[in-house]
Structure formats: C-alpha cells, structure tokens
Design an enzyme around this catalytic site. Structure first.
Site, short mmCIF file in Angstrom:
data_model
loop_
_atom_site.label_atom_id
_atom_site.label_comp_id
_atom_site.label_asym_id
_atom_site.label_seq_id
_atom_site.Cartn_x
_atom_site.Cartn_y
_atom_site.Cartn_z
N CYS A 7 3.63 102.33 23.88
CA CYS A 7 2.25 102.69 24.28
C CYS A 7 1.26 101.75 23.59
CB CYS A 7 1.94 104.14 23.94
SG CYS A 7 2.61 105.33 25.13
N ASP A 30 11.64 90.88 25.16
CA ASP A 30 12.20 91.62 24.03
C ASP A 30 12.08 90.78 22.76
OD1 ASP A 30 14.45 94.17 23.86
OD2 ASP A 30 14.32 92.80 22.16
N ASN A 87 19.12 102.33 28.44
CA ASN A 87 19.75 103.20 27.45
C ASN A 87 19.02 104.55 27.46
OD1 ASN A 87 21.56 101.18 26.61
ND2 ASN A 87 20.02 100.28 25.26
N GLY A 93 22.28 104.42 22.59
CA GLY A 93 21.65 103.24 22.03
C GLY A 93 20.15 103.16 22.24
N HIS A 100 12.31 102.42 29.14
CA HIS A 100 12.24 100.98 29.38
C HIS A 100 13.54 100.51 30.00
CE1 HIS A 100 13.67 101.81 25.31
NE2 HIS A 100 14.47 100.77 25.45
#
Ligand code: 5GP
Ligand code: ZN
Length: 119
Positions: A7, A30, A87, A93, A100
């Site tokens: 967020c 990432d 995940n 995980g 996401h």
C-alpha cells in the site's frame, strides 16, 4: 491499509521501479529478482490474498489476466513465455499480505519447480 508495504509503494511513500499503472493495478520490479524479469502486479485496493476475495468486493480481478498479458508483453515476454506465481498463505511462501502476482521470465525455467527431496 496501515503498515502494508505494498500500500505504501502504491501511494508513493516507498520508492519502487514502476513498470505499469492504471486505475486498478500497479506493477513494479521485485527488489530481489529471481530471474532477468521479475515483476510484481498488485491491485491498488488492499486485499490480503486470494482467500479474502469475492466477486463483489474485488471486481478489478475481472481484468487480471488481460492486465498480466499487457505487462508481460511490454516486458518482452510474449514469445519467451513466463511463469505467473501467486503465493497464498505463509506456508506457501507468502511474505507480504497484500495480494501480488509474480511475473517471472527471461530465462529457461524447469518444471516441476521444487527439488525432489522437498516432496
Ligand atoms: P511473496 O513471498 O509474498 O510471494 O513475495 C513478496 C515479494 O516482495 C518478494 O519477492 C520480495 O522480494 C518483494 N518485496 C518485498 N519488499 C519489497 C519492496 O520494498 N520493494 C520491492 N520492489 N519488492 C519487495
Ligand atoms: Zn496493502
């Protein structure tokens, strides 16, 4: 959602390498890539995981796969292919509890993804 790192990224309070944005979705690189292309795609509206979703509460997911297709194409993965990973839950995980999807690609990836001894 307070204290949610994604967020804060969506709000611009934490910097990120943005690759795509529209009214419902935000995508960024990432911070610890596991492949040449590793993009996270997140809904702007906070939802913890797949397990908290409903059709009424999360209508933006009707556009999920077209959004993934657009982002993957823009990232040069149209012909190379990619893996889409979501995940869900700690044991799977998930470490950030704002839904996401990982778009991972740009190299050859084996299948199944886990070592034999992990079964
Ligand atoms: P999960 O393990 O929950 O499926 O994936 C969380 C992902 O978020 C991890 O791959 C991790 O590297 C990434 N991540 C965690 N914090 C940040 C951050 O502050 N910025 C970016 N760009 N990625 C992050
Ligand atoms: Zn959040």
């Amino acid at each position: 959602m307070e204290n949610c790192i994604f967020c804060k990224i969506i709000a611009g309070d934490i910097p990120s390498s943005k690759v795509y944005e529209d009214k419902d979705w935000y995508a960024f690189k990432d911070i610890e890539p596991c492949a040449p292309v590793h993009i996270l795609v997140v809904p702007k509206k906070h939802v913890k995981s797949i397990m908290e979703m409903t059709n009424e509460g999360n209508p933006e997911f009707q556009n999920f796969f077209p959004t993934i297709k657009h982002i993957a194409t823009e990232a040069g993965l149209k012909d190379k292919g990619f893996r889409l990973v979501v995940n869900t839950g700690e044991k799977a995980g998930q470490t950030v509890f704002h839904f996401h999807a990982h778009i991972i690609g740009g190299k050859d990836m084996g299948w199944p993804p886990f070592p034999e001894e992990a079964k």
